[in-house]
Scaffold this motif. Structure first.
Motif, PDB file in Angstrom:
ATOM      1  N   UNK A 129     -28.682  32.675  20.569  1.00  4.65           N
ATOM      2  CA  UNK A 129     -27.250  32.407  20.420  1.00  4.65           C
ATOM      3  C   UNK A 129     -26.948  31.129  19.636  1.00  4.65           C
ATOM      4  N   UNK A 130     -27.974  30.541  19.013  1.00  5.58           N
ATOM      5  CA  UNK A 130     -27.768  29.285  18.277  1.00  5.58           C
ATOM      6  C   UNK A 130     -28.193  29.416  16.820  1.00  5.58           C
ATOM      7  N   UNK A 131     -27.999  30.599  16.240  1.00  4.75           N
ATOM      8  CA  UNK A 131     -28.507  30.865  14.896  1.00  4.75           C
ATOM      9  C   UNK A 131     -27.859  29.967  13.845  1.00  4.75           C
ATOM     10  N   UNK A 132     -26.626  29.531  14.075  1.00  6.47           N
ATOM     11  CA  UNK A 132     -25.953  28.663  13.098  1.00  6.47           C
ATOM     12  C   UNK A 132     -26.611  27.286  12.991  1.00  6.47           C
ATOM     13  N   UNK A 133     -27.378  26.911  14.011  1.00  7.46           N
ATOM     14  CA  UNK A 133     -28.030  25.598  14.005  1.00  7.46           C
ATOM     15  C   UNK A 133     -29.443  25.652  13.438  1.00  7.46           C
ATOM     16  N   UNK A 134     -29.921  26.856  13.128  1.00  3.67           N
ATOM     17  CA  UNK A 134     -31.318  26.997  12.727  1.00  3.67           C
ATOM     18  C   UNK A 134     -31.641  26.223  11.453  1.00  3.67           C
ATOM     19  N   UNK A 135     -30.743  26.248  10.473  1.00  4.32           N
ATOM     20  CA  UNK A 135     -31.022  25.590   9.196  1.00  4.32           C
ATOM     21  C   UNK A 135     -31.273  24.099   9.388  1.00  4.32           C
ATOM     22  N   UNK A 136     -30.432  23.471  10.195  1.00  5.88           N
ATOM     23  CA  UNK A 136     -30.594  22.044  10.460  1.00  5.88           C
ATOM     24  C   UNK A 136     -31.885  21.779  11.242  1.00  5.88           C
ATOM     25  N   UNK A 137     -32.161  22.601  12.242  1.00  5.62           N
ATOM     26  CA  UNK A 137     -33.356  22.426  13.063  1.00  5.62           C
ATOM     27  C   UNK A 137     -34.630  22.603  12.233  1.00  5.62           C
ATOM     28  N   UNK A 138     -34.623  23.606  11.337  1.00  4.16           N
ATOM     29  CA  UNK A 138     -35.798  23.852  10.506  1.00  4.16           C
ATOM     30  C   UNK A 138     -35.990  22.731   9.496  1.00  4.16           C
ATOM     31  N   UNK A 139     -34.881  22.230   8.947  1.00  2.00           N
ATOM     32  CA  UNK A 139     -34.976  21.112   8.007  1.00  2.00           C
ATOM     33  C   UNK A 139     -35.574  19.867   8.660  1.00  2.00           C
ATOM     34  N   UNK A 140     -35.171  19.590   9.890  1.00  2.00           N
ATOM     35  CA  UNK A 140     -35.721  18.436  10.611  1.00  2.00           C
ATOM     36  C   UNK A 140     -37.207  18.628  10.896  1.00  2.00           C
ATOM     37  N   UNK A 141     -37.606  19.866  11.234  1.00  5.71           N
ATOM     38  CA  UNK A 141     -39.021  20.144  11.490  1.00  5.71           C
ATOM     39  C   UNK A 141     -39.851  19.958  10.225  1.00  5.71           C
ATOM     40  N   UNK A 142     -39.291  20.360   9.094  1.00  6.12           N
ATOM     41  CA  UNK A 142     -39.996  20.207   7.815  1.00  6.12           C
ATOM     42  C   UNK A 142     -40.212  18.736   7.476  1.00  6.12           C
TER      43      UNK A 142
END
Length: 321
Positions: A261-274
């Motif tokens: 239910x948090x798919x809109x936050x995925x881009x930011x989360x993945x960018x931080x992980x990178x």
């Protein structure tokens, strides 16, 4: 020439054997993609992951959702493609999601389903038509009586009293139905509009309640038209992806299962992980990206050579004046 692995002793074309059980391909996306690629290679068919809404379609999720509902034919018969489409949560720019998913499933997963889900062997099945599965009732179109005047040049029928034609509903939209009508040996396709729906745009020729008007899809602007031309050739090689793209796809799949239910936050989360990756960890994905770039260059060169070869053969076949 088809691979020998899919030919029987008598030389007939047959399904290849399953390389893993159905439970394994459902449980592990990597096993699913590997067996799917091998399946298309053995079948001699082209395999390319489709893009919907500028995102790659998750074929594993599509396969799991359809087979969990009994398979392609069961989903069509029960009219559950909309239910399957809701799982993907496509954006508002993605229209006719059910139709698109059904089309991609038919071309990429139907025969795979026969082998891995239904454990079919022998010659490949001929996919049934949608009308055969959904049992859509046939419609009867009748022309107006001969004394009724009409100004609709596109209306069906020669204007004789009692004229009738049999039609089938191919699809529906907010303003009516996409239909096929058989007139003798000719099959006509068109749109049947709702006669009382005033929210729909008025066509250039106002159709009567029993009239069929030609259906033509118009692009919204020139840029979309040019973009569709570039994407129009299915043989054009798939563009390469960067190392970050591969990292993004891997992380997105994991996050989707953890936080649906948090798919809109995925881009930011993945960018931080990178950004937190060490140079050595990033190099793993960057090497994958470089290999994919080499693959794209190689396939593009082969594609151009085939085009040139095709043009040369066409030129050689033209008679000299």
């Amino acid at each position: 020439m088809l691979p020998a692995a899919v030919r029987g002793k008598d030389g007939s074309f047959r399904y290849p054997a399953a390389l893993a059980p159905h439970d394994a391909v459902v449980r592990d996306p990597a096993v699913f993609l590997d067996t799917l690629r091998r399946f298309h290679f053995l079948m001699g068919t082209k395999f390319m992951i489709p893009v919907i809404g500028r995102k790659e379609l998750d074929l594993h999720v599509l396969y799991v959702e359809v087979t969990s509902r009994g398979g392609y034919e069961k989903v069509v018969a029960d009219k559950k493609w909309r239910e399957v489409g809701n799982v993907f949560r496509f954006g508002p720019t993605t229209t006719s999601a059910s139709f698109v998913l059904k089309k991609h499933y038919m071309s990429l997963l139907f025969h795979y389903e026969q082998v891995y889900f239904f454990k079919q062997q022998g010659p490949p099945r001929t996919p049934p038509s949608v009308s055969e599965l959904s049992h859509e009732p046939k419609m009867l179109f009748k022309d107006s009586p001969s004394d009724t005047k009409t100004d609709c040049p596109n209306c069906v029928g020669p204007g004789k009293a009692g004229f009738s034609a049999v039609g089938v509903i191919d699809g529906k939209f907010e303003c009516g139905y996409l239909v096929s009508v058989k007139l003798g040996s000719e099959i006509l396709k068109g749109v049947l509009f709702h006669p009382v729906d005033r929210s729909c745009p008025t066509p250039s020729v106002v159709p009567q309640s029993n009239a069929l008007v030609p259906y033509s899809r118009k692009t919204r602007h020139g840029r979309m038209k040019r973009w569709s031309r570039r994407r129009g050739d299915p043989n054009y090689p798939k563009p390469n992806r960067s190392g970050y793209n591969f990292f993004f796809a891997e992380k997105h799949y994991k996050l989707k299962s953890l936080y649906p239910n948090r798919e809109r936050e995925f881009t930011k989360m993945i960018g931080e992980s990178w950004n937190k990756l060490s140079p050595e960890e990033r190099m793993v994905y960057q090497k994958i990206g470089l290999k994919d770039k080499e693959r794209y260059k190689r396939e593009l060169q082969e594609y151009k050579e085939k085009l040139m070869l095709g043009k040369s053969s066409e030129a050689g076949m033209k008679p000299n004046c």
